[in-house]
Structure formats: structure tokens, C-alpha cells
Write an enzyme that holds these catalytic residues in place. Structure first.
Site, PDB file in Angstrom:
ATOM      1  N   LYS A 189       0.879  -1.208  -0.049  1.00 30.01           N
ATOM      2  CA  LYS A 189       0.214   0.195   0.245  1.00 30.01           C
ATOM      3  C   LYS A 189       0.638   1.246   0.230  1.00 30.01           C
ATOM      4  CE  LYS A 189      -2.134   3.429   1.455  1.00 30.01           C
ATOM      5  NZ  LYS A 189      -1.740   4.599   1.955  1.00 30.01           N
ATOM      6  N   CYS A 298      13.712  10.732   7.408  1.00 28.51           N
ATOM      7  CA  CYS A 298      13.865  10.191   8.002  1.00 28.51           C
ATOM      8  C   CYS A 298      14.984  10.521   9.448  1.00 28.51           C
ATOM      9  CB  CYS A 298      13.076   8.712   8.377  1.00 28.51           C
ATOM     10  SG  CYS A 298      14.231   7.865   7.951  1.00 28.51           S
TER      11      CYS A 298
HETATM   12  P1  NAD Z   1       2.033   8.535   7.402  1.00 32.98           P
HETATM   13  O1  NAD Z   1       2.269   8.153   8.410  1.00 32.98           O
HETATM   14  O2  NAD Z   1       1.276   9.611   7.375  1.00 32.98           O
HETATM   15  O3  NAD Z   1       1.777   7.305   6.407  1.00 32.98           O
HETATM   16  C1  NAD Z   1       2.515   6.290   5.691  1.00 32.98           C
HETATM   17  C2  NAD Z   1       2.109   5.410   4.999  1.00 32.98           C
HETATM   18  O4  NAD Z   1       1.269   5.173   6.482  1.00 32.98           O
HETATM   19  C3  NAD Z   1       0.620   5.885   4.266  1.00 32.98           C
HETATM   20  O5  NAD Z   1       1.089   4.768   3.217  1.00 32.98           O
HETATM   21  C4  NAD Z   1       0.439   6.276   5.160  1.00 32.98           C
HETATM   22  O6  NAD Z   1      -1.993   5.920   3.943  1.00 32.98           O
HETATM   23  C5  NAD Z   1      -0.241   5.103   5.744  1.00 32.98           C
HETATM   24  N1  NAD Z   1      -1.431   4.788   6.561  1.00 32.98           N
HETATM   25  C6  NAD Z   1      -1.882   6.094   7.357  1.00 32.98           C
HETATM   26  N2  NAD Z   1      -2.650   5.911   7.979  1.00 32.98           N
HETATM   27  C7  NAD Z   1      -2.824   4.476   8.593  1.00 32.98           C
HETATM   28  C8  NAD Z   1      -3.498   3.707   8.602  1.00 32.98           C
HETATM   29  N3  NAD Z   1      -4.232   3.970  10.821  1.00 32.98           N
HETATM   30  N4  NAD Z   1      -3.670   1.943   9.176  1.00 32.98           N
HETATM   31  C9  NAD Z   1      -2.358   1.942   7.714  1.00 32.98           C
HETATM   32  N5  NAD Z   1      -2.172   2.943   6.853  1.00 32.98           N
HETATM   33  C10 NAD Z   1      -1.975   3.334   7.243  1.00 32.98           C
HETATM   34  O7  NAD Z   1       3.407   8.876   7.042  1.00 32.98           O
HETATM   35  P2  NAD Z   1       3.732  10.489   5.635  1.00 32.98           P
HETATM   36  O8  NAD Z   1       3.380  11.622   6.063  1.00 32.98           O
HETATM   37  O9  NAD Z   1       3.611   9.232   4.657  1.00 32.98           O
HETATM   38  O10 NAD Z   1       5.685   9.487   5.502  1.00 32.98           O
HETATM   39  C11 NAD Z   1       6.747  10.661   6.888  1.00 32.98           C
HETATM   40  C12 NAD Z   1       6.730   9.387   8.074  1.00 32.98           C
HETATM   41  O11 NAD Z   1       7.605   8.762   7.614  1.00 32.98           O
HETATM   42  C13 NAD Z   1       7.941  10.809   8.804  1.00 32.98           C
HETATM   43  O12 NAD Z   1       7.668  10.797  10.163  1.00 32.98           O
HETATM   44  C14 NAD Z   1       9.102  10.293   8.584  1.00 32.98           C
HETATM   45  O13 NAD Z   1      10.363  10.099   9.784  1.00 32.98           O
HETATM   46  C15 NAD Z   1       8.804   8.718   8.641  1.00 32.98           C
HETATM   47  N6  NAD Z   1      10.080   7.419   8.127  1.00 32.98           N
HETATM   48  C16 NAD Z   1      10.691   6.601   8.831  1.00 32.98           C
HETATM   49  C17 NAD Z   1      11.697   6.359   8.645  1.00 32.98           C
HETATM   50  C18 NAD Z   1      12.611   5.225   8.888  1.00 32.98           C
HETATM   51  O14 NAD Z   1      12.990   4.374   8.498  1.00 32.98           O
HETATM   52  N7  NAD Z   1      12.691   5.093  10.539  1.00 32.98           N
HETATM   53  C19 NAD Z   1      12.259   6.046   6.269  1.00 32.98           C
HETATM   54  C20 NAD Z   1      11.112   7.270   5.581  1.00 32.98           C
HETATM   55  C21 NAD Z   1       9.719   7.828   6.615  1.00 32.98           C
END
Ligand code: NAD
Length: 501
Positions: A189, A298
Site C-alpha cells: 500500500k 527520516c
Molecule cells: P504516514 O504515517 O502519514 O503514512 C505512511 C503510510 O501509512 C501511508 O501509506 C499511509 O497511507 C499509511 N497509513 C496512514 N494511516 C494508516 C492506518 N491507520 N493504517 C494503515 N496505514 C495507514 O507517514 P508519511 O507522512 O507518509 O511519511 C513521513 C513519516 O515517515 C515521517 O514521520 C518520517 O520520519 C517517517 N519515515 C521513517 C523512516 C524510517 O526508516 N524510520 C523512513 C522514511 C520515513
């Protein structure tokens, strides 16, 4: 090169406008079962890129059933054949790298200089895990006096992979390649803000010979498609990358079906610069690790902790560099900072400009939207703050650096650890003993000494505290996507208790 990139983009966008972005289930493109779509727009000028299938529970179910049906044959697919197939996928990714990078620049606003490399890193991820296919099932030999005990690993089953919008294509391969190498089938997804490159992976994989149903993609919103995936009974584990709050929601959603979860979450990573460091190299790394990839990364070092004795001079040099960053069109190879992914994210980053003003902080550079207001551009920003400022605590995820000062090593460690996150830390010091002491004391899953984020794929990747659960990379990825099984063989006729005799 800029003109060449724009020329490459034109037909790709026309194709997307005509065809839309569909789901990919059981080796075929599919519309959402509901017939619903949503729009994806470019952060460069807010123009429509494409309509995208808005998947929901029915689409997730179809994809999960396809992954379940494909699992036994993929689990038993000979490892050397799997290795060749994954290299063939990597070949195709490399051949399409310019196309992937072009679309990703347009869809996410990330600059060409980084995205062109990210597409190639995606191929590398496939090659790295391709070569590990053959050892994926390896275990340990743990003999005891009476028994020969061996462990082996088997793929856990169909898994869900949920990814965010930053460097989306590369990042998805970092999760999907080890799952496929382990023998799992996948339902992916992708993030709703960056959908256009997600379908290229299953398409390229099919062309390379990946059997239908092994890799499926369902687009849609987190609370619809994402939630349904985390709750699906056929899905055995969820590999998730995204925000910490979403990680908590997924853990709750997956509880009823006892999902195994792996979380890579947010960060507020410190870069600590001691007076005894090579300050020229430290300056390069500090600038690179927050202003590259628009700060939407991140592992970005979003908190600079600089020793007081050199702070004024270091911040002056840093300010000069930040002022000269080239903000511009992501397809222009000269661009260093592009527009932010989405207008909601633009609003979030801009709200921190207001926080800086409300808290009366010293804004050294930037602090406002960029003059180009057609897209989601902001000025690269540098603010001097103190430890408890919201700017020093919260993940902003933009080209926004918060600078703090410290006097002693102990103070640096306390400041570095004074956040709820614990993903990465960066230490700049000329004294190895000090660097080692600080590295040991940092509450972070990954620490780089006198370096920026240079990845080596066998090493563990992941965070502590609110930054994650579990590690990726090398064998760590296989631990997540596989079950470890113990088989114990009696060596001879050891004594067995006789009950009821
Ligand atoms: P997000 O959590 O808003 O979304 C990530 C994914 O989760 C999307 O595909 C979204 O549709 C899905 N999602 C949202 N709500 C959900 C739910 N209730 N159930 C299942 N799936 C759901 O994050 P974002 O804004 O897309 O990305 C940025 C974040 O990602 C930042 O906090 C960043 O630090 C983090 N990040 C972490 C790493 C790491 O390796 N630690 C790497 C890249 C990004």
C-alpha cells in the site's frame, strides 16, 4: 539536462492522464472495486498528474487472496532461480531509472540530483537481497549432550508493506526486496501523496518473470486501504514506514489478528559538533543531512548541537551556506531544494515558522515561504532555539534546521537524548575516545561518527524509542519476514520418564 528531463516528463504525464494509476492485483492492472479515484497533483505547480484508484477493503481482500494463492509456489521456488529473477528485476529497474526518477521528481518535488541516484539504489536493494536468497533459510547448529538441535527459517507467509511518500520508489524496494527474497508474497500500500511510481515495480517485476500474485499493489488512503491491510486475516506481518502515530494505530488495528509488526518511524536526529572536529567536513555534512531531499528524510539531522566555543563562527559559516542553497524546479539538475510534497505538508512546515516567531527565537536564515508561490516552495531555514522549544522536540520534516549550543560532553549527550525519538545520531569530533563515549551513550538505533548517513546494506537500520521497532538490513530483514523453526533430533536412546507404567 533540464530540458532533456522536461522532455522526458511530457509523454509520461500524458500517458498517466489518459490511463490513470490503477491497482495491480494478481499480475493485472485493476480499477478500484468501488470505481472511486483520487487525484495526485504535482507540488511544482499544483497541476493534475493523474487520477488514482482509491482502493478499499474489497481491493485489499482481492490482493491478499492473490498473495495467499501465490505463496506456496513462491515459498518453494528454488533459491538460485529466485536469485536470478531478482537480478533480472534489478536490471529492469536500472534500465528504467531515468523514467522512475523523472516521475518521482514531478510527483514528490524531490530534486533530480538525489532522485536519479535513488532509482539506482532501488536496483541495488534488489541485487543485495537477490544474492542473499540462497542463505535465507540458513540456521544454527546448537548440539546438546543428547540431541542434535538445528534451527531453520521459513517465510512467514503473505505480508503487507505500507510505505510513506519520501523517496517512495527506493524506500518500497528496501521493504519489498527482502520480503520476496525470503519467499514471502506481498501486498503493497503506497502513500497516497506519491502514487505514480508504485506501479512500475510490479510491472517491471512481471516483465522480468515474477509469477502473478507474488507482488500486488493497492492504492488508497491510510484509514481505508491501509487499515484494511493491517486487519486482513491472510496477511501475517506488516512492514511499515511512516509516522510514529500511524505506527501506534497499526499496532492496535493488527492486534485482533496478532500481526507481527516492523516499524520504521519518525526522527529528530541530533548532529553533535565538538570544537575539536574537522569543522569544514562537519559543515558539509550538517548542510547535506538536513537540506538534501528537502529535509523530508527520516534520518535527517534536524537538530544541530554545536559546542559554545565555536558556535558563533560555525553558525555564521552555516548561515552563508543555507542562504546560497538553490531552491528550484526538481527536474533542474542544479536544484538543491525542491517544493514540499503536498499543500498540507507545506502548511505544517510553515506553521513552524510561526512557532519560531511566537517563541521569539532567532531566525538566522529563511523562515517564510519562497517567492515562487505557484508550488509548495519554502525558504531553507535555520533557527537558533533552546532545548525545550517545540522546534527542538517535534519532527518538522522540511528544510528546517534547529540549532542548539552546549558546553560539555555530558551536556551534549543529555541534549541529544532529550527527545522522544531515537533513530539516528551524528557525532563530529577529532578525539576518538570522546566519539566512542558519546556513540555509546546516544539513545539512537544508528550512529555515524565523522560521517553523514552512508548506508552499508548488511548493517542494521532502525530506531529506538518512538522511532521504531525492529531492524532492517542484511539478515535482520529475514528475521522479520521469516519464522525460525527449531528441529531437535535425538542422538541415541536418552532416558525418557515412564509415567503410568
Ligand atoms: P504516514 O504515517 O502519514 O503514512 C505512511 C503510510 O501509512 C501511508 O501509506 C499511509 O497511507 C499509511 N497509513 C496512514 N494511516 C494508516 C492506518 N491507520 N493504517 C494503515 N496505514 C495507514 O507517514 P508519511 O507522512 O507518509 O511519511 C513521513 C513519516 O515517515 C515521517 O514521520 C518520517 O520520519 C517517517 N519515515 C521513517 C523512516 C524510517 O526508516 N524510520 C523512513 C522514511 C520515513
Amino acid at each position: 539536462m533540464f530540458d532533456q528531463n522536461k522532455a522526458r516528463l511530457q509523454p509520461l504525464v500524458e500517458k498517466l492522464r489518459t490511463e490513470g494509476v490503477g491497482n495491480w492485483i494478481g499480475g493485472k492492472r485493476a480499477k478500484a472495486a468501488s470505481g472511486k479515484t483520487f487525484e495526485t497533483r504535482s507540488p511544482v505547480d499544483n497541476s493534475l498528474i493523474s487520477e488514482v484508484a482509491r482502493g478499499g477493503a474489497a481491493d485489499i481482500d482481492a490482493a491478499a487472496q492473490a498473495a495467499k494463492a501465490a505463496f506456496p509456489a513462491w515459498r518453494d521456488y528454488p533459491a538460485d532461480k529466485r536469485r536470478k529473477l531478482m537480478h533480472a528485476i534489478a536490471d529492469r529497474i536500472e534500465a528504467s531509472a531515468d523514467e522512475i526518477a523523472t516521475l518521482e521528481c514531478w510527483d514528490t518535488g524531490q530534486a533530480w540530483r538525489f532522485m536519479s541516484k535513488a532509482a539506482l539504489r532501488a536496483a541495488e536493494n534488489f541485487r543485495f537481497f537477490a544474492d542473499r536468497c540462497v542463505s535465507a533459510r540458513d540456521g544454527q547448529n546448537l548440539p546438546s549432550a543428547d540431541h542434535w538441535n538445528v534451527s531453520t527459517r521459513t517465510p512467514i507467509g503473505p505480508v503487507g508493506v505500507i510505505t510513506p511518500w519520501n523517496t517512495p520508489f527506493m524506500l518500497s524496494t528496501w521493504k519489498i526486496a527482502p520480503a520476496l527474497a525470503a519467499g514471502c508474497t506481498v501486498v503493497h500500500k503506497p502513500a497516497e501523496w506519491s502514487p505514480v511510481t508504485a506501479n512500475l515495480l510490479p510491472q517491471l517485476a512481471k516483465e522480468a518473470g515474477l509469477p502473478d500474485g507474488v507482488l500486488n499493489t493497492v492504492h488508497g488512503f491510510g484509514e481505508e486501504a491501509g487499515k484494511a491491510l493491517t486487519e486482513h486475516e491472510a496477511i501475517k506481518a506488516i512492514g511499515f514506514v511512516g509516522e510514529s502515530a500511524t505506527g501506534s494505530a497499526i499496532m492496535a488495528q493488527g492486534a485482533a489478528t496478532l500481526k507481527r509488526v516492523h516499524f520504521e518511524l519518525g526522527g529528530k536526529n541530533p548532529v553533535i559538533v565538538f570544537a575539536d572536529a574537522d569543522l569544514e567536513r562537519a559543515l558539509d555534512a550538517v548542510v547535506f543531512m538536513i537540506y538534501s531531499l528537502n529535509g523530508e528524510r527520516c534520518t535527517s539531522s534536524s537538530r544541530l548541537l554545536v559546542q559554545k566555543s565555536i558556535a558563533d563562527e560555525f553558525l555564521e559559516k552555516l548561515s552563508a551556506r543555507v542562504k546560497h542553497l538553490k531552491v528550484g524546479h526538481p527536474l533542474d539538475p542544479a536544484t538543491e531544494v525542491g517544493p514540499l510534497i503536498h499543500e498540507r505538508h507545506l502548511g505544517k512546515v510553515c506553521s513552524y515558522f510561526d512557532v519560531a516567531k511566537q517563541e521569539g527565537l532567532q531566525i538566522l536564515v529563511g523562515g517564510a515561504r519562497h517567492e515562487n508561490q505557484a508550488g509548495h516552495f519554502v525558504q531553507p531555514t535555520l533557527v537558533r532555539a533552546d532545548a525545550n522549544s517545540r522546534l527542538a522536540q517535534e519532527e518538522i520534516f522540511g528544510p528546517f534546521l534547529t540549532a542548539l549550543t552546549f558546553e560539555t560532553e555530558e551536556e551534549a549527550i543529555a541534549l541529544a537524548n532529550n527527545v522522544r525519538y531515537g533513530l539516528a545520531g551524528y557525532i563530529w569530533s577529532g578525539e576518538m575516545g570522546r566519539a566512542l563515549r558519546v556513540a555509546d551513550a546516544l539513545e539512537a538505533g544508528m550512529v555515524w561518527v565523522n560521517s553523514e548517513n552512508v548506508r552499508h546494506l548488511p548493517t542494521p537500520f532502525g530506531g529506538m524509542k518512538s522511532s521504531g521497532i525492529g531492524r532492517d538490513g542484511g539478515d535482520y530483514s529475514f528475521d522479520f519476514y521469516m519464522e525460525t523453526k527449531m528441529v531437535s533430533l535425538a542422538r541415541g536412546a536418552h532416558k525418557i520418564q515412564k509415567l503410568g507404567a
